[in-house]
Design an enzyme around this catalytic site. Structure first.
Site, PDB file in Angstrom:
ATOM      1  N   CYS A 157       0.790  -1.226   0.000  1.00 29.47           N
ATOM      2  CA  CYS A 157       0.000   0.000   0.000  1.00 29.47           C
ATOM      3  C   CYS A 157       0.828   1.285   0.000  1.00 29.47           C
ATOM      4  O   CYS A 157       0.323   2.334  -0.365  1.00 29.47           O
ATOM      5  CB  CYS A 157      -0.938   0.009   1.210  1.00 29.47           C
ATOM      6  SG  CYS A 157      -2.240  -1.244   1.146  1.00 29.47           S
ATOM      7  N   LEU A 259      -3.749  -8.779   7.339  1.00 35.96           N
ATOM      8  CA  LEU A 259      -4.021  -7.438   7.852  1.00 35.96           C
ATOM      9  C   LEU A 259      -4.580  -7.601   9.248  1.00 35.96           C
ATOM     10  O   LEU A 259      -5.788  -7.648   9.464  1.00 35.96           O
ATOM     11  CB  LEU A 259      -5.010  -6.690   6.953  1.00 35.96           C
ATOM     12  CG  LEU A 259      -5.277  -5.222   7.293  1.00 35.96           C
ATOM     13  CD1 LEU A 259      -3.995  -4.413   7.245  1.00 35.96           C
ATOM     14  CD2 LEU A 259      -6.305  -4.630   6.332  1.00 35.96           C
ATOM     15  N   GLY A 301      -6.097   2.913   4.874  1.00 40.12           N
ATOM     16  CA  GLY A 301      -5.984   1.466   4.949  1.00 40.12           C
ATOM     17  C   GLY A 301      -7.218   0.807   5.530  1.00 40.12           C
ATOM     18  O   GLY A 301      -7.476  -0.370   5.300  1.00 40.12           O
ATOM     19  N   GLY A 302      -7.983   1.575   6.260  1.00 41.89           N
ATOM     20  CA  GLY A 302      -9.227   1.131   6.865  1.00 41.89           C
ATOM     21  C   GLY A 302      -9.733   2.229   7.781  1.00 41.89           C
ATOM     22  O   GLY A 302      -8.992   3.140   8.157  1.00 41.89           O
TER      23      GLY A 302
END
Length: 378
Positions: A157, A259, A301-302
């Site tokens: 990422c 993750l 990323g979240g």
């Protein structure tokens, strides 16, 4: 000598995934146990995502395939093709996105023609083929066959930052350099049904998209009508823990994302230390509150990662809008995502003075990549 991002464009596939619909499909898969079903519902509902895009046209309830590879819409079953089959789709579909984004960036870089491009840097971690996307772009856009080509693969990422840093280095070394940076990711190729919490989290987040930028320090190019980004400073660091918490591995049935749910806590503990070397590059920022830097381009990323960053750095809700809106509308497109966030900032009304941007992304390692940029006044 100022290195400027003279254009920044994005591209997504045409197939839209509606988050509640995708949630219901994954929650109903026959191999899920009760805990898996609960985890799927919780992960999708708390993702902060409304829509995502996929290059896999059959990943929708509206399309029926006689020979489904990824999703049988008749039975609503998620299928498990092998890595070779997935990568064959990647080679075909990612090429389209790479070329579309690159062409758009070249078209909007005022005064830059195909023969001006001296370097091409491509980025992706969701597939492999050779001749690769760097070659495909040169051929499709009619670039010089002597353009230097570089591909950054399988970094994850944060990989847009090494690509931008390389572009800046090329321009610093050669004032005549014009660099085309293109990132394209097809994360949806690697979705699967699973009871594994890490896999479920990844399934709820990842999507497909591409972004491209033209970068140069040439002073003979015309001034664009809108703002540009100057690439000021870059830093990279590894957190002392977290090597096992975020990873990207190749399995027999696609690539396997790790993750861990502990990732937001690692970021919370170490983000200030990771930012310190970057802030020290500019004396005017030393001692400032983080929220006094106008813009923050954070890789989404979240949702929980954005929540931790905002709380730790005491940023305002407005400063998180570019990241949260990107996540809501596109999901996590791995390396391309932070470029979408930067484009969101560029498209905000231009100020009469230059505005600073602090940008960051996180990836396997845990690796933290950071950058200071400046949004130039229009």
């Amino acid at each position: 000598m100022t290195v400027l991002m003279r254009s920044l464009e994005t591209a997504v596939p045409t197939t839209v995934m509606i988050q509640p619909q995708v949630r219901d499909v994954f929650a109903a898969q026959p191999g899920l146990n009760r805990l898996g079903q609960r985890l799927v519902t919780a992960a999708f509902d708390s993702s902060g995502i409304d829509t995502r895009y996929t290059a896999v046209e059959e990943l929708t309830l509206e399309r029926h395939s006689e020979s489904p590879l990824f999703f049988d819409s008749a039975t609503r079953t998620i299928l498990s093709p092998g890595t070779k089959a997935r990568n064959e789709v990647y080679a075909e579909e990612s090429t389209k996105l790479f070329i579309e984004a690159a062409q758009k960036a070249l078209d909007t870089a005022k005064g830059v023609s195909p023969e001006d491009i001296t370097h091409v840097v491509t980025v992706s971690c969701t597939g492999f083929f050779n001749p690769g996307p760097d070659y495909k772009i040169v051929r499709a856009l009619g670039l010089s066959p002597s353009a230097q080509r570089f591909h950054l693969g399988f970094m994850g990422c944060y990989a847009a930052f090494p690509a931008l840093r390389a572009a800046k280095s090329f321009c610093d070394a050669d004032p005549k350099a014009v660099v085309l940076v293109v990132s394209a990711e097809l994360c949806s190729l690697h979705v699967r049904s699973s009871n594994n919490p890490d896999t479920i989290v990844g399934t709820s987040l990842f999507a497909d998209g591409a972004a491209a930028a033209v970068i140069s320090s040439r002073t003979d190019l015309p001034q664009p009508q809108g703002s540009m980004l100057s690439l000021d400073f870059f830093e990279t660091t590894l957190t002392p823990v977290g090597e096992e918490s975020m990873a990207w591995n190749i399995g027999d049935e696609g690539f396997e994302m790790v993750l861990g749910t502990y990732v937001p806590h690692i970021i919370d503990d170490h983000i200030v230390g990771a930012l310190a070397p970057l802030i020290e590059r500019d004396e005017s920022l030393i001692g400032l509150e983080y929220r006094d830097i106008e813009h923050w381009a954070i890789h989404p990323g979240g949702r929980s990662i954005l929540d931790k960053v905002q709380a730790k750095l005491k940023l305002s809700d407005d400063q998180l809008i570019p990241a949260r809106e990107t996540l809501r509308n596109y999901g996590n497109m791995s390396s391309a995502t932070v470029m979408f966030v930067l484009k969101h900032i560029l498209e905000q009304p231009s100020a009469e003075t230059d505005e600073r941007i602090c940008s960051m992304a996180f990836g396997p390692g845990l690796t933290v990549e950071t950058a200071l940029l400046t949004k130039t006044a229009a």
